[in-house]
Design a protein around this motif. Structure first.
Motif, PDB file in Angstrom:
ATOM      1  N   ASN A   1      25.749  59.219 -80.921  1.00  0.00           N
ATOM      2  CA  ASN A   1      24.849  58.101 -81.190  1.00  0.00           C
ATOM      3  C   ASN A   1      23.380  58.515 -81.125  1.00  0.00           C
ATOM      4  O   ASN A   1      22.524  57.879 -81.742  1.00  0.00           O
ATOM      5  CB  ASN A   1      25.092  56.969 -80.189  1.00  0.00           C
TER       6      ASN A   1
ATOM      7  N   ARG B   1      34.493  38.601 -88.611  1.00  0.00           N
ATOM      8  CA  ARG B   1      33.128  38.899 -88.145  1.00  0.00           C
ATOM      9  C   ARG B   1      32.599  37.779 -87.255  1.00  0.00           C
ATOM     10  O   ARG B   1      31.917  38.036 -86.253  1.00  0.00           O
ATOM     11  CB  ARG B   1      32.191  39.087 -89.345  1.00  0.00           C
TER      12      ARG B   1
ATOM     13  N   PHE C   1      36.619  50.539 -85.135  1.00  0.00           N
ATOM     14  CA  PHE C   1      36.217  49.725 -83.983  1.00  0.00           C
ATOM     15  C   PHE C   1      37.027  50.072 -82.741  1.00  0.00           C
ATOM     16  O   PHE C   1      37.546  49.206 -82.043  1.00  0.00           O
ATOM     17  CB  PHE C   1      36.364  48.237 -84.308  1.00  0.00           C
TER      18      PHE C   1
ATOM     19  N   GLU D   1      31.439  54.696 -84.655  1.00  0.00           N
ATOM     20  CA  GLU D   1      32.406  54.842 -85.748  1.00  0.00           C
ATOM     21  C   GLU D   1      32.127  56.080 -86.595  1.00  0.00           C
ATOM     22  O   GLU D   1      33.062  56.777 -87.004  1.00  0.00           O
ATOM     23  CB  GLU D   1      32.392  53.591 -86.634  1.00  0.00           C
TER      24      GLU D   1
ATOM     25  N   ALA E   1      29.284  50.398 -86.960  1.00  0.00           N
ATOM     26  CA  ALA E   1      29.209  50.112 -85.534  1.00  0.00           C
ATOM     27  C   ALA E   1      28.975  51.414 -84.772  1.00  0.00           C
ATOM     28  O   ALA E   1      29.478  52.472 -85.167  1.00  0.00           O
ATOM     29  CB  ALA E   1      30.496  49.449 -85.059  1.00  0.00           C
TER      30      ALA E   1
ATOM     31  N   MET F   1      26.408  43.805 -75.426  1.00  0.00           N
ATOM     32  CA  MET F   1      25.732  43.717 -76.714  1.00  0.00           C
ATOM     33  C   MET F   1      24.217  43.843 -76.591  1.00  0.00           C
ATOM     34  O   MET F   1      23.519  43.976 -77.597  1.00  0.00           O
ATOM     35  CB  MET F   1      26.084  42.397 -77.401  1.00  0.00           C
TER      36      MET F   1
ATOM     37  N   LEU G   1      31.865  45.444 -79.558  1.00  0.00           N
ATOM     38  CA  LEU G   1      32.453  45.164 -80.875  1.00  0.00           C
ATOM     39  C   LEU G   1      33.889  45.667 -80.945  1.00  0.00           C
ATOM     40  O   LEU G   1      34.776  44.996 -81.498  1.00  0.00           O
ATOM     41  CB  LEU G   1      31.616  45.812 -81.972  1.00  0.00           C
TER      42      LEU G   1
ATOM     43  N   GLY H   1      28.845  49.271 -79.140  1.00  0.00           N
ATOM     44  CA  GLY H   1      30.088  49.668 -79.789  1.00  0.00           C
ATOM     45  C   GLY H   1      31.311  49.236 -78.991  1.00  0.00           C
ATOM     46  O   GLY H   1      32.328  48.832 -79.575  1.00  0.00           O
TER      47      GLY H   1
END
Length: 333
Positions: free
Chosen positions: A206, A178, A124, A55, A52, A243, A254, A251
């Motif tokens: 990122n 999930r 997460f 992370e 994700a 999303m 999630l 991220g």
């Protein structure tokens, strides 16, 4: 259907579809994630590329890196090997494999739990909801495996069955999680008013850069988080959960959903396995009689109750063997 499930050792029609659904889900999930064993690789299916957003910022170094390697190296092989433990024909005709494989599965599961506890602070988002449910899952699965091991060493096969089923239903929560997580992330995206606290360093990572070098970042990112222009990697910022947005927003979606989804999935699985055990008393009774025979042959002082049975610890009626039975299904006698 009997031509399909009888050769595999299943003696009841309802067991085989349940095995296909639940063991198949674990098997499929493991095969889909087996490439994650390449933790630091550059391929699209390695954990580094599939994690994700945000992370890998924490997992790429320090004890978090060790934790994620331990977790993946433990849980993926354990899940693959555990499926074979629930195939009756293997238990009946390859008992040595069943025993050795069981020891390996327990060891790998404990390693996976150790790794999960090491990374819980950053998985997460690593909120208190995530840390608490990871801790509860580690306690539940470790305790279940320990009780299953103790009972089989005492030849209490009925209790070994119950605790192994509980352990792997608890482990299976990650799959159901999930589904809940993706549904929740889509819902809060539609809402538009859910936010997560991240750091400037997470967002910059990122895009392969750092806030010490803003030129590596896309201009929209600099405009969205102006407090980071003169900040550091540890400067906190508020990120909208979306999303359909930028990586850090995905991220956030999630991360905000994961803890809730894991708690909900754990409740569903914990209730589900108890419901299954409650609906299959005949199988428990058959194995209780098998346990009595095995313990009697081994010279145990209290055959039928050598393990952790309810009539030893509660107010259930004392066990009375009903008939001579075999561990194998009727058609294999």
């Amino acid at each position: 259907m009997r031509k399909v499930y009888r050769p595999l050792g299943f003696s009841k029609g309802y067991n085989f579809p349940l095995f296909v659904i639940f063991a198949g889900a674990i098997f499929g999930f493991v095969l889909a994630r087996i490439s994650y064993l390449n933790v630091t690789g550059t391929s699209a299916r390695s954990f580094r590329k599939s994690a994700a957003p945000g992370e890998w910022y924490f997992f790429h170094q320090g004890h978090y890196r060790v934790g994620i390697i331990l977790h993946l190296a433990g849980c993926l092989p354990a899940g693959f090997l555990a499926v074979w433990q629930f195939v009756p024909v293997i238990r009946h005709k390859a008992l040595l494999f069943h025993r050795i494989n069981g020891y390996v599965v327990i060891l790998l599961s404990l390693i996976a739990n150790a790794g999960a506890l090491m990374i819980a602070r950053r998985a997460f988002g690593g909120g208190l909801d995530v840390q608490s449910v990871v801790g509860v899952l580690a306690i539940l699965t470790t305790t279940s495996l320990a009780l299953a091991y103790y009972n089989i060493k005492r030849l209490q096969i009925d209790q070994h069955r119950a605790w192994m089923l509980r352990a792997w239903f608890y482990f299976g929560t990650i799959i159901t999680t999930r589904l809940f997580m993706l549904a929740s992330a889509a819902i809060i995206t539609r809402s538009g008013n859910y936010y997560q606290v991240q750091t400037c360093g997470e967002v910059a990572f990122n895009f392969g850069g750092a806030w010490t070098n803003p030129r590596t970042l896309p201009p929209p990112t600099l405009k969205m988080y102006p407090q980071c222009v003169n900040g550091t990697n540890d400067t906190p910022i508020v990120v909208n959960a979306n999303m359909n947005g930028l990586p850090e927003q995905i991220g956030a979606g999630l991360g905000l959903s994961f803890g809730m989804a894991l708690w909900l999935a754990l409740i569903v699985h914990a209730l589900g396995v108890e419901w299954y055990l409650w609906l299959t008393p005949a199988e428990s009774a058959r194995l209780r009689n098998v346990s009595y025979e095995r313990q009697l042959e081994a010279g145990f002082r209290n055959p039928g109750n050598a393990g952790l049975t309810v009539d030893r610890w509660g107010d259930a009626p004392a066990f009375q063997p009903t008939k001579t039975v075999s561990l194998k299904p009727m058609e294999e006698k």
